[in-house]
Design a protein around this motif. Structure first.
Motif, PDB file in Angstrom:
ATOM      1  N   CYS A  66      -8.351  20.957  -3.438  1.00  0.00           N
ATOM      2  CA  CYS A  66      -7.468  21.141  -2.278  1.00  0.00           C
ATOM      3  C   CYS A  66      -7.497  19.892  -1.390  1.00  0.00           C
ATOM      4  CB  CYS A  66      -7.907  22.348  -1.446  1.00  0.00           C
ATOM      5  SG  CYS A  66      -7.679  23.907  -2.290  1.00  0.00           S
ATOM      6  N   ALA A  67      -8.705  19.325  -1.178  1.00  0.00           N
ATOM      7  CA  ALA A  67      -8.825  18.131  -0.323  1.00  0.00           C
ATOM      8  C   ALA A  67      -8.014  16.988  -0.924  1.00  0.00           C
ATOM      9  CB  ALA A  67     -10.288  17.732  -0.191  1.00  0.00           C
ATOM     10  N   GLN A  68      -8.145  16.828  -2.229  1.00  0.00           N
ATOM     11  CA  GLN A  68      -7.424  15.762  -2.926  1.00  0.00           C
ATOM     12  C   GLN A  68      -5.910  15.926  -2.726  1.00  0.00           C
ATOM     13  OE1 GLN A  68      -7.365  12.459  -4.503  1.00  0.00           O
ATOM     14  NE2 GLN A  68      -9.377  13.385  -4.593  1.00  0.00           N
ATOM     15  N   ALA A  69      -5.434  17.153  -2.917  1.00  0.00           N
ATOM     16  CA  ALA A  69      -4.000  17.435  -2.793  1.00  0.00           C
ATOM     17  C   ALA A  69      -3.518  17.258  -1.356  1.00  0.00           C
ATOM     18  CB  ALA A  69      -3.719  18.855  -3.267  1.00  0.00           C
ATOM     19  N   LEU A  70      -4.354  17.711  -0.430  1.00  0.00           N
ATOM     20  CA  LEU A  70      -4.009  17.610   0.987  1.00  0.00           C
ATOM     21  C   LEU A  70      -3.845  16.143   1.389  1.00  0.00           C
ATOM     22  CD1 LEU A  70      -3.907  19.679   3.387  1.00  0.00           C
ATOM     23  CD2 LEU A  70      -6.225  18.977   3.906  1.00  0.00           C
ATOM     24  N   TYR A  71      -4.815  15.328   1.014  1.00  0.00           N
ATOM     25  CA  TYR A  71      -4.764  13.899   1.348  1.00  0.00           C
ATOM     26  C   TYR A  71      -3.575  13.221   0.672  1.00  0.00           C
ATOM     27  CZ  TYR A  71      -9.356  13.810   3.627  1.00  0.00           C
ATOM     28  OH  TYR A  71     -10.398  13.999   4.482  1.00  0.00           O
ATOM     29  N   GLN A  72      -3.293  13.600  -0.560  1.00  0.00           N
ATOM     30  CA  GLN A  72      -2.164  12.980  -1.263  1.00  0.00           C
ATOM     31  C   GLN A  72      -0.845  13.351  -0.587  1.00  0.00           C
ATOM     32  OE1 GLN A  72      -2.407  10.694  -3.506  1.00  0.00           O
ATOM     33  NE2 GLN A  72      -4.605  10.909  -3.763  1.00  0.00           N
ATOM     34  N   GLY A  73      -0.727  14.620  -0.224  1.00  0.00           N
ATOM     35  CA  GLY A  73       0.484  15.080   0.456  1.00  0.00           C
ATOM     36  C   GLY A  73       0.662  14.361   1.778  1.00  0.00           C
ATOM     37  N   GLN A  74      -0.448  14.210   2.514  1.00  0.00           N
ATOM     38  CA  GLN A  74      -0.386  13.542   3.817  1.00  0.00           C
ATOM     39  C   GLN A  74      -0.069  12.059   3.674  1.00  0.00           C
ATOM     40  OE1 GLN A  74      -4.262  15.006   4.911  1.00  0.00           O
ATOM     41  NE2 GLN A  74      -3.393  16.062   6.651  1.00  0.00           N
ATOM     42  N   ALA A  75      -0.670  11.428   2.655  1.00  0.00           N
ATOM     43  CA  ALA A  75      -0.410   9.990   2.444  1.00  0.00           C
ATOM     44  C   ALA A  75       1.072   9.763   2.158  1.00  0.00           C
ATOM     45  CB  ALA A  75      -1.265   9.477   1.290  1.00  0.00           C
ATOM     46  N   LEU A  76       1.682  10.753   1.480  1.00  0.00           N
ATOM     47  CA  LEU A  76       3.095  10.632   1.119  1.00  0.00           C
ATOM     48  C   LEU A  76       3.999  10.605   2.347  1.00  0.00           C
ATOM     49  CD1 LEU A  76       4.889  10.700  -1.508  1.00  0.00           C
ATOM     50  CD2 LEU A  76       5.189  13.130  -1.050  1.00  0.00           C
ATOM     51  N   THR A  77       3.634  11.398   3.372  1.00  0.00           N
ATOM     52  CA  THR A  77       4.541  11.526   4.521  1.00  0.00           C
ATOM     53  C   THR A  77       4.005  10.868   5.790  1.00  0.00           C
ATOM     54  OG1 THR A  77       3.586  13.704   4.932  1.00  0.00           O
ATOM     55  CG2 THR A  77       5.650  13.662   3.711  1.00  0.00           C
ATOM     56  N   ALA A  78       2.810  10.249   5.722  1.00  0.00           N
ATOM     57  CA  ALA A  78       2.247   9.602   6.927  1.00  0.00           C
ATOM     58  C   ALA A  78       3.198   8.513   7.417  1.00  0.00           C
ATOM     59  CB  ALA A  78       0.882   8.999   6.611  1.00  0.00           C
ATOM     60  N   LYS A  79       3.297   8.407   8.733  1.00  0.00           N
ATOM     61  CA  LYS A  79       4.254   7.445   9.289  1.00  0.00           C
ATOM     62  C   LYS A  79       3.621   6.065   9.467  1.00  0.00           C
ATOM     63  CE  LYS A  79       6.727  11.268  11.099  1.00  0.00           C
ATOM     64  NZ  LYS A  79       5.885  12.219  10.318  1.00  0.00           N
ATOM     65  N   LEU A  80       2.405   6.024   9.998  1.00  0.00           N
ATOM     66  CA  LEU A  80       1.765   4.728  10.248  1.00  0.00           C
ATOM     67  C   LEU A  80       1.031   4.261   8.988  1.00  0.00           C
ATOM     68  CD1 LEU A  80       0.260   5.515  13.770  1.00  0.00           C
ATOM     69  CD2 LEU A  80       2.194   4.029  13.275  1.00  0.00           C
ATOM     70  N   PRO A  81       1.201   2.987   8.597  1.00  0.00           N
ATOM     71  CA  PRO A  81       0.551   2.493   7.380  1.00  0.00           C
ATOM     72  C   PRO A  81      -0.972   2.651   7.411  1.00  0.00           C
ATOM     73  CG  PRO A  81       2.080   0.849   8.255  1.00  0.00           C
ATOM     74  CD  PRO A  81       2.044   1.961   9.240  1.00  0.00           C
ATOM     75  N   HIS A  82      -1.606   2.467   8.611  1.00  0.00           N
ATOM     76  CA  HIS A  82      -3.075   2.572   8.621  1.00  0.00           C
ATOM     77  C   HIS A  82      -3.526   4.017   8.409  1.00  0.00           C
ATOM     78  CE1 HIS A  82      -2.672   3.604  12.956  1.00  0.00           C
ATOM     79  NE2 HIS A  82      -3.798   4.240  12.754  1.00  0.00           N
ATOM     80  N   VAL A  83      -2.685   4.981   8.841  1.00  0.00           N
ATOM     81  CA  VAL A  83      -3.029   6.390   8.610  1.00  0.00           C
ATOM     82  C   VAL A  83      -2.904   6.696   7.112  1.00  0.00           C
ATOM     83  CG1 VAL A  83      -2.364   8.790   9.071  1.00  0.00           C
ATOM     84  CG2 VAL A  83      -2.384   7.135  10.930  1.00  0.00           C
ATOM     85  N   ARG A  84      -1.839   6.171   6.512  1.00  0.00           N
ATOM     86  CA  ARG A  84      -1.643   6.379   5.070  1.00  0.00           C
ATOM     87  C   ARG A  84      -2.818   5.799   4.288  1.00  0.00           C
ATOM     88  NH1 ARG A  84       3.677   3.993   3.034  1.00  0.00           N
ATOM     89  NH2 ARG A  84       4.507   5.885   3.962  1.00  0.00           N
ATOM     90  N   LYS A  85      -3.243   4.623   4.695  1.00  0.00           N
ATOM     91  CA  LYS A  85      -4.359   3.951   4.015  1.00  0.00           C
ATOM     92  C   LYS A  85      -5.652   4.763   4.164  1.00  0.00           C
ATOM     93  CE  LYS A  85      -5.399  -0.737   2.878  1.00  0.00           C
ATOM     94  NZ  LYS A  85      -4.757  -0.649   1.630  1.00  0.00           N
ATOM     95  N   ALA A  86      -5.869   5.276   5.388  1.00  0.00           N
ATOM     96  CA  ALA A  86      -7.081   6.078   5.639  1.00  0.00           C
ATOM     97  C   ALA A  86      -7.086   7.321   4.764  1.00  0.00           C
ATOM     98  CB  ALA A  86      -7.156   6.465   7.112  1.00  0.00           C
ATOM     99  N   MET A  87      -5.892   7.942   4.601  1.00  0.00           N
ATOM    100  CA  MET A  87      -5.785   9.147   3.765  1.00  0.00           C
ATOM    101  C   MET A  87      -6.095   8.808   2.304  1.00  0.00           C
ATOM    102  SD  MET A  87      -4.955  11.612   5.683  1.00  0.00           S
ATOM    103  CE  MET A  87      -4.321  11.891   7.310  1.00  0.00           C
ATOM    104  N   GLU A  88      -5.565   7.674   1.852  1.00  0.00           N
ATOM    105  CA  GLU A  88      -5.796   7.292   0.450  1.00  0.00           C
ATOM    106  C   GLU A  88      -7.269   6.978   0.201  1.00  0.00           C
ATOM    107  OE1 GLU A  88      -1.270   5.704  -0.520  1.00  0.00           O
ATOM    108  OE2 GLU A  88      -2.793   4.260   0.068  1.00  0.00           O
ATOM    109  N   GLN A  89      -7.900   6.345   1.202  1.00  0.00           N
ATOM    110  CA  GLN A  89      -9.329   6.013   1.077  1.00  0.00           C
ATOM    111  C   GLN A  89     -10.183   7.283   1.023  1.00  0.00           C
ATOM    112  OE1 GLN A  89     -10.702   3.360   4.244  1.00  0.00           O
ATOM    113  NE2 GLN A  89     -10.332   1.750   2.741  1.00  0.00           N
ATOM    114  N   ALA A  90      -9.865   8.233   1.919  1.00  0.00           N
ATOM    115  CA  ALA A  90     -10.623   9.487   1.945  1.00  0.00           C
ATOM    116  C   ALA A  90     -10.448  10.221   0.622  1.00  0.00           C
ATOM    117  CB  ALA A  90     -10.152  10.351   3.107  1.00  0.00           C
ATOM    118  N   ALA A  91      -9.232  10.181   0.072  1.00  0.00           N
ATOM    119  CA  ALA A  91      -8.981  10.855  -1.213  1.00  0.00           C
ATOM    120  C   ALA A  91      -9.871  10.258  -2.299  1.00  0.00           C
ATOM    121  CB  ALA A  91      -7.507  10.724  -1.592  1.00  0.00           C
ATOM    122  N   ASP A  92     -10.070   8.935  -2.264  1.00  0.00           N
ATOM    123  CA  ASP A  92     -10.949   8.289  -3.246  1.00  0.00           C
ATOM    124  C   ASP A  92     -12.372   8.833  -3.138  1.00  0.00           C
ATOM    125  OD1 ASP A  92      -8.996   6.720  -4.272  1.00  0.00           O
ATOM    126  OD2 ASP A  92      -9.551   4.903  -3.185  1.00  0.00           O
TER     127      ASP A  92
END
Ligand SMILES: [Fe+2]
Ligand SMILES: [Fe+2]
Length: 215
Positions: A66-92
């Protein structure tokens, strides 16, 4: 100076499909850190204990799906690039947890939940929706989810016998990482969710834990 790589919508779709496969297919998550269980001794567990611990580890594994999916979904729609990056890092980082839980479930002679694809789809949708509302809501959702996960981990650590040092070592390291994920999300500007929202989330978590403990 390093420039950020630009992905087309098709690239992004393929990357998402790749992550979904790596999350859901057996033995496909590649951890970057070795499992904390490796250095712990094997223990003698009876059948009832083994079944119970496998059930708890299956819940934790689905939580990581669920965490993996949640982060991926959020990274897809995040507006700020640094937020998207943080989501992708957490997913890793969550991939480590996913792989450690799966390894332990297999050692206990069991298997991950058959409901994982369903929970992946639901969590991906929730993550993408939260990201569409705002980055603040999205980050707040991460913090609230991670706090919920910490609560489950504490409950499971109470139930796992002291002699099962392998399972305990995994959950203890996850507990440290999840707390850190929650703090980072709040520090990045995450909204603190009110109690009724948290209550709704805990009801949803109950459905997940009750079902995946068994199947
Ligand atoms: Fe995790
Ligand atoms: Fe986490």
């Amino acid at each position: 100076m390093a420039t950020e790589r630009q992905y087309s919508p098709l690239d992004r779709l393929l990357l998402q499909a790749d992550t979904a496969m790596r999350t859901l297919l057996p033995f496909s998550g590649q951890p970057t850190r070795p499992s904390p269980a490796i250095v712990q001794p094997e223990s003698e567990l009876d059948e009832k204990q083994t079944r119970h611990i496998a059930g708890l580890m299956r819940i934790n594994h689905t939580g990581e799906v669920c965490a993996q999916a949640l982060y991926q979904g959020q990274a897809l729609t995040a507006k700020l690039p640094h937020v998207r990056k943080a989501m992708e890092q957490a997913a890793d980082e969550e991939i480590d947890h996913l792989a450690w839980c799966e390894q332990r479930i297999r050692q206990l002679g069991s298997h991950p939940s058959v409901l994982n694809p369903l929970f992946y789809g639901m969590s991906f949708g929730i993550g993408a929706f939260a990201g569409l509302i705002s980055d603040k809501v999205s980050l707040g959702f991460v913090a609230a989810t991670e706090h919920q996960v910490c609560k489950h981990l504490d409950e499971h650590l109470e139930q796992i016998p002291p002699e099962d040092e392998k399972s305990r070592a995994i959950l203890e390291q996850m507990r440290i990482d999840e707390e850190h994920h929650a703090e980072s999300a709040l520090n990045a500007g995450g909204f603190r969710f009110p109690a009724p929202v948290k209550f709704g989330m805990s009801l949803m978590a109950k459905v997940m834990t009750k079902s995946t403990y068994r199947i």
